[in-house]
Scaffold this active site. Structure first.
Site, PDB file in Angstrom:
ATOM      1  N   GLY A  53       0.770  -1.241   0.000  1.00  0.00           N
ATOM      2  CA  GLY A  53       0.000   0.000   0.000  1.00  0.00           C
ATOM      3  C   GLY A  53       0.800   1.290   0.000  1.00  0.00           C
ATOM      4  O   GLY A  53       0.225   2.350   0.236  1.00  0.00           O
ATOM      5  N   TRP A  55       2.101   2.933  -2.544  1.00  0.00           N
ATOM      6  CA  TRP A  55       1.661   3.849  -3.608  1.00  0.00           C
ATOM      7  C   TRP A  55       0.323   4.483  -3.204  1.00  0.00           C
ATOM      8  O   TRP A  55       0.093   5.655  -3.463  1.00  0.00           O
ATOM      9  CB  TRP A  55       1.527   3.112  -4.952  1.00  0.00           C
ATOM     10  CG  TRP A  55       2.840   2.916  -5.662  1.00  0.00           C
ATOM     11  CD1 TRP A  55       4.065   2.807  -5.074  1.00  0.00           C
ATOM     12  CD2 TRP A  55       3.058   2.823  -7.077  1.00  0.00           C
ATOM     13  NE1 TRP A  55       5.027   2.631  -6.037  1.00  0.00           N
ATOM     14  CE2 TRP A  55       4.452   2.634  -7.267  1.00  0.00           C
ATOM     15  CE3 TRP A  55       2.230   2.853  -8.197  1.00  0.00           C
ATOM     16  CZ2 TRP A  55       5.021   2.500  -8.541  1.00  0.00           C
ATOM     17  CZ3 TRP A  55       2.795   2.704  -9.468  1.00  0.00           C
ATOM     18  CH2 TRP A  55       4.165   2.532  -9.634  1.00  0.00           C
ATOM     19  N   ASP A 101      -8.086 -10.455  -8.387  1.00  0.00           N
ATOM     20  CA  ASP A 101      -7.113 -10.600  -9.462  1.00  0.00           C
ATOM     21  C   ASP A 101      -7.492  -9.632 -10.588  1.00  0.00           C
ATOM     22  O   ASP A 101      -8.612  -9.717 -11.115  1.00  0.00           O
ATOM     23  CB  ASP A 101      -7.197 -12.069  -9.938  1.00  0.00           C
ATOM     24  CG  ASP A 101      -6.240 -12.369 -11.060  1.00  0.00           C
ATOM     25  OD1 ASP A 101      -5.699 -11.430 -11.664  1.00  0.00           O
ATOM     26  OD2 ASP A 101      -6.053 -13.571 -11.341  1.00  0.00           O
ATOM     27  N   LYS A 166       4.090  -0.579 -14.322  1.00  0.00           N
ATOM     28  CA  LYS A 166       5.388  -1.275 -14.358  1.00  0.00           C
ATOM     29  C   LYS A 166       5.478  -2.069 -15.656  1.00  0.00           C
ATOM     30  O   LYS A 166       4.480  -2.622 -16.133  1.00  0.00           O
ATOM     31  CB  LYS A 166       5.475  -2.223 -13.167  1.00  0.00           C
ATOM     32  CG  LYS A 166       6.775  -2.989 -13.120  1.00  0.00           C
ATOM     33  CD  LYS A 166       6.853  -3.883 -11.915  1.00  0.00           C
ATOM     34  CE  LYS A 166       7.086  -3.074 -10.675  1.00  0.00           C
ATOM     35  NZ  LYS A 166       7.332  -3.892  -9.483  1.00  0.00           N
TER      36      LYS A 166
HETATM   37  N1  SAM Z   1       2.852  -0.650  -5.266  1.00  0.00           N
HETATM   38  C1  SAM Z   1       2.856  -1.510  -4.099  1.00  0.00           C
HETATM   39  C2  SAM Z   1       3.282  -0.678  -2.913  1.00  0.00           C
HETATM   40  O1  SAM Z   1       3.792   0.410  -3.129  1.00  0.00           O
HETATM   41  O2  SAM Z   1       3.087  -1.096  -1.770  1.00  0.00           O
HETATM   42  C3  SAM Z   1       3.769  -2.685  -4.290  1.00  0.00           C
HETATM   43  C4  SAM Z   1       3.229  -3.657  -5.299  1.00  0.00           C
HETATM   44  S1  SAM Z   1       4.082  -5.188  -5.333  1.00  0.00           S
HETATM   45  C5  SAM Z   1       5.580  -4.772  -6.131  1.00  0.00           C
HETATM   46  C6  SAM Z   1       3.261  -6.091  -6.571  1.00  0.00           C
HETATM   47  C7  SAM Z   1       1.869  -6.519  -6.188  1.00  0.00           C
HETATM   48  O3  SAM Z   1       1.233  -7.033  -7.356  1.00  0.00           O
HETATM   49  C8  SAM Z   1       1.807  -7.642  -5.155  1.00  0.00           C
HETATM   50  O4  SAM Z   1       1.197  -7.172  -3.980  1.00  0.00           O
HETATM   51  C9  SAM Z   1       0.942  -8.718  -5.834  1.00  0.00           C
HETATM   52  O5  SAM Z   1       0.018  -9.333  -4.966  1.00  0.00           O
HETATM   53  C10 SAM Z   1       0.224  -7.891  -6.887  1.00  0.00           C
HETATM   54  N2  SAM Z   1      -0.321  -8.694  -7.991  1.00  0.00           N
HETATM   55  C11 SAM Z   1       0.358  -9.551  -8.789  1.00  0.00           C
HETATM   56  N3  SAM Z   1      -0.484 -10.107  -9.680  1.00  0.00           N
HETATM   57  C12 SAM Z   1      -1.722  -9.575  -9.446  1.00  0.00           C
HETATM   58  C13 SAM Z   1      -2.999  -9.751 -10.040  1.00  0.00           C
HETATM   59  N4  SAM Z   1      -3.175 -10.595 -11.060  1.00  0.00           N
HETATM   60  N5  SAM Z   1      -4.051  -9.057  -9.548  1.00  0.00           N
HETATM   61  C14 SAM Z   1      -3.885  -8.216  -8.500  1.00  0.00           C
HETATM   62  N6  SAM Z   1      -2.692  -8.002  -7.904  1.00  0.00           N
HETATM   63  C15 SAM Z   1      -1.620  -8.671  -8.367  1.00  0.00           C
END
Ligand code: SAM
Length: 313
Positions: A53, A55, A101, A166
């Site tokens: 969280g 961001w 998702d 990203k």
């Molecule tokens: N931006 C976040 C922060 O600042 O705290 C960090 C994000 S982290 C690098 C990547 C996130 O992508 C993970 O929490 C993962 O659960 C989520 N994620 C990956 N595939 C996903 C999907 N298909 N649907 C939703 N979330 C997904």
């Protein structure tokens, strides 16, 4: 590993705890904003793949500042932030959370339902798959996340709005750029200095949302890949070269370097993580370990008792 070893190794991890961010990724969004001004005037935003969280924290802080400024001029609506992730996230004030998702149509519909009569100014997506180590597979899954985010974006972003996501700078990334260029006249690839040089991650900043004339967002075509597309067949505008922007100059710490704990000239104090994971994937292992320890202790006690009772005094 010592309690402070990650603090020593990673200056952005350390700074995040000092400044109250849930993750070091906060600096990536802040640095992108410093360079590309994506948060100016934003009132409604969606944070895709948001856990834990940080961001959303940045969005919450900036959107509330924007709201206060707008109140001074009279015409203002309270900010709206919708955050989505596969994983549960600890609550954040003023942030609507959805667990799901983003490649799933029902999650997409849930997000869209929050924007019934309004539109978002900004959609961000920091989504990353659990890396398998099979590079082609990781890159493919990452690109599918980006396309799913783009598809949701086409349903909720206002004309002129901004999309940040990203991206893995890998083989065939130009195909993604070409797809983004269909919707945004300005597509930049940025690399914040808090993003490790050793990582292929970068971020696309897409400005001035302008879908092609006649384009209708459609959930039956969620990944925009209804026809197999042979990259080599792309020509002209479809193979655009996206300008590459480095966010930050050499005055910023390098995210791949280890700095001494007093590097920034102040006395070092250890900070606990701002928000520990609420349901970490290793929870089950911890529970098993705890139980195993108890069993060990119990069996140790049993051995001692057995030994004592068999002793003849
Ligand atoms: N931006 C976040 C922060 O600042 O705290 C960090 C994000 S982290 C690098 C990547 C996130 O992508 C993970 O929490 C993962 O659960 C989520 N994620 C990956 N595939 C996903 C999907 N298909 N649907 C939703 N979330 C997904």
């Amino acid at each position: 590993m010592g309690k402070t070893s990650k603090d020593k190794r990673d200056i952005y991890y350390r700074r995040a705890k000092e400044e109250g961010w849930r993750a070091r990724s906060a600096f990536k969004l802040l640095q992108i904003d410093n360079e590309c001004h994506i948060l100016n005037g934003v009132n409604k935003a969606v944070d895709l793949c948001a856990a834990p969280g940080s961001w959303s924290q940045v969005l919450s802080r900036r959107l509330n500042e924007n709201y206060k400024k707008a109140l001074e001029t009279g015409n203002a609506t309270p900010p709206k932030i919708v955050a989505v992730d596969l994983q549960a996230m600890a609550p954040l004030e003023g942030v609507i959370q959805i667990q799901g998702d983003i490649t799933n149509i029902n999650t997409a519909k849930q997000i869209i339902s929050h924007f019934d009569n309004e539109q978002a100014d900004l959609v961000v997506c920091d989504g990353a798959p659990d890396v398998t180590g099979l590079h082609d597979m990781d890159i493919y899954i990452q690109s599918q996340l980006l396309l799913a985010a783009l598809n949701i974006t086409t349903h909720i972003l206002r004309q002129g709005g901004t999309f940040v996501a990203k991206i893995f700078r890998a083989k065939d990334v130009t195909l993604l750029y070409a797809q983004l260029k269909i919707f945004f006249p300005y597509v930049y690839c940025t690399k914040p200095s808090s993003s490790r040089n050793s990582s292929i991650e970068a971020f696309v900043v897409c400005k001035d949302y302008s879908p092609p004339e006649g384009y209708k967002p459609h959930m039956l075509n969620p990944l925009l890949t209804h026809k197999p597309c042979d990259f080599d067949e792309l020509t002209g505008i479809n193979r655009v070269i996206v300008p590459f922007v480095v966010c930050g100059d050499l005055s910023q710490p390098d995210s791949d370097t280890c700095y001494p704990l007093n590097f920034e000239g102040k006395e070092y104090t250890y900070h606990e993580p701002v928000q520990t994971p609420i349901a970490p994937p290793y929870q089950e292992a911890l529970t098993l370990l705890e139980n195993r320890d108890t069993d060990f202790r119990r069996s140790d006690v049993n051995v001692v008792v057995d030994n004592l009772s068999s002793m003849t005094i």
